[in-house]
Motif scaffolding. Structure first.
Motif, mmCIF file in Angstrom:
data_model
loop_
_atom_site.group_PDB
_atom_site.id
_atom_site.type_symbol
_atom_site.label_atom_id
_atom_site.label_comp_id
_atom_site.label_asym_id
_atom_site.label_seq_id
_atom_site.Cartn_x
_atom_site.Cartn_y
_atom_site.Cartn_z
ATOM 1 N N ALA A 1 0.853 -1.187 0.000
ATOM 2 C CA ALA A 1 0.000 0.000 0.000
ATOM 3 C C ALA A 1 0.890 1.238 0.000
ATOM 4 C CB ALA A 1 -0.896 0.003 1.235
ATOM 5 N N LYS A 2 0.401 2.287 -0.669
ATOM 6 C CA LYS A 2 1.125 3.554 -0.690
ATOM 7 C C LYS A 2 0.109 4.680 -0.715
ATOM 8 C CE LYS A 2 3.263 4.975 -4.370
ATOM 9 N NZ LYS A 2 4.159 5.321 -5.456
ATOM 10 N N GLU B 1 -4.030 9.779 3.246
ATOM 11 C CA GLU B 1 -4.384 8.451 3.749
ATOM 12 C C GLU B 1 -5.385 7.733 2.855
ATOM 13 O OE1 GLU B 1 -5.347 8.478 7.907
ATOM 14 O OE2 GLU B 1 -3.435 9.382 8.437
ATOM 15 N N TRP B 2 -5.390 8.043 1.561
ATOM 16 C CA TRP B 2 -6.196 7.335 0.567
ATOM 17 C C TRP B 2 -5.274 6.336 -0.109
ATOM 18 C CZ3 TRP B 2 -11.394 7.530 0.127
ATOM 19 C CH2 TRP B 2 -12.013 8.502 0.920
ATOM 20 N N GLY C 1 -7.354 3.970 -7.746
ATOM 21 C CA GLY C 1 -6.674 5.262 -7.681
ATOM 22 C C GLY C 1 -7.475 6.360 -7.015
ATOM 23 N N LYS C 2 -8.696 6.055 -6.575
ATOM 24 C CA LYS C 2 -9.569 7.063 -5.971
ATOM 25 C C LYS C 2 -10.030 6.695 -4.568
ATOM 26 C CE LYS C 2 -11.885 6.848 -9.987
ATOM 27 N NZ LYS C 2 -13.028 6.915 -10.860
ATOM 28 N N SER C 3 -10.272 5.422 -4.318
ATOM 29 C CA SER C 3 -10.819 4.976 -3.038
ATOM 30 C C SER C 3 -9.700 4.778 -2.014
ATOM 31 C CB SER C 3 -11.588 3.662 -3.237
ATOM 32 O OG SER C 3 -10.742 2.685 -3.804
ATOM 33 N N SER D 1 -11.967 -1.558 1.155
ATOM 34 C CA SER D 1 -11.979 -0.449 0.214
ATOM 35 C C SER D 1 -13.268 0.361 0.318
ATOM 36 C CB SER D 1 -11.845 -0.980 -1.222
ATOM 37 O OG SER D 1 -11.849 0.093 -2.147
ATOM 38 N N THR D 2 -13.159 1.653 0.043
ATOM 39 C CA THR D 2 -14.317 2.541 -0.049
ATOM 40 C C THR D 2 -14.773 2.683 -1.501
ATOM 41 O OG1 THR D 2 -12.929 4.500 -0.261
ATOM 42 C CG2 THR D 2 -13.608 3.879 1.981
ATOM 43 N N ARG D 3 -14.351 1.783 -2.355
ATOM 44 C CA ARG D 3 -14.608 1.861 -3.795
ATOM 45 C C ARG D 3 -16.098 1.971 -4.162
ATOM 46 N NH1 ARG D 3 -11.725 -1.785 -8.294
ATOM 47 N NH2 ARG D 3 -12.974 -1.167 -10.063
#
Length: 102
Positions: A32-33, A39-40, A59-61, A79-81
């Motif tokens: 993770a990065k 912090e996304w 790339g967004k969540s 994930s918040t996807r």
């Protein structure tokens, strides 16, 4: 190897975190990065042979890496996807990059 020489694998302005080797052979690492300190976190695959880094998530969540499946071919992650706010459990094969919501 234990006691071996350390070697830096990633070179970015933001630190990498929460990574682990593919349990069946160790030919890649999933890590993770965070981009820009928000912090996304995004999940990436680092190929040990080529050094290529591949984005695995959208790339967004916001994504948090979890454990590998017992067969070692899938990894679980949060994930918040789906909504951008709610956190769901997802499973993905890091090679095919096809996420499945659980």
């Amino acid at each position: 190897m234990p006691g071996g020489t350390r070697q830096q694998l990633t070179f970015s302005r933001t630190p990498s975190a929460a990574g682990g080797f593919h349990p069946n052979g160790g030919d890649y690492i999933v890590f993770a990065k965070d981009i820009g300190g928000g912090e996304w976190y995004q999940l990436y695959r680092y190929d040990m042979a080529s050094g290529n880094i591949t984005l695995l998530t959208d790339g967004k969540s916001r994504n948090l890496v979890g454990p590998w499946s017992s067969s070692g071919d899938q990894i679980a992650y949060m994930s918040t996807r789906r909504t951008g706010k709610d956190t769901d459990l997802w499973v993905m094969n890091p090679v095919s990059r096809r996420p499945i919501i659980c």
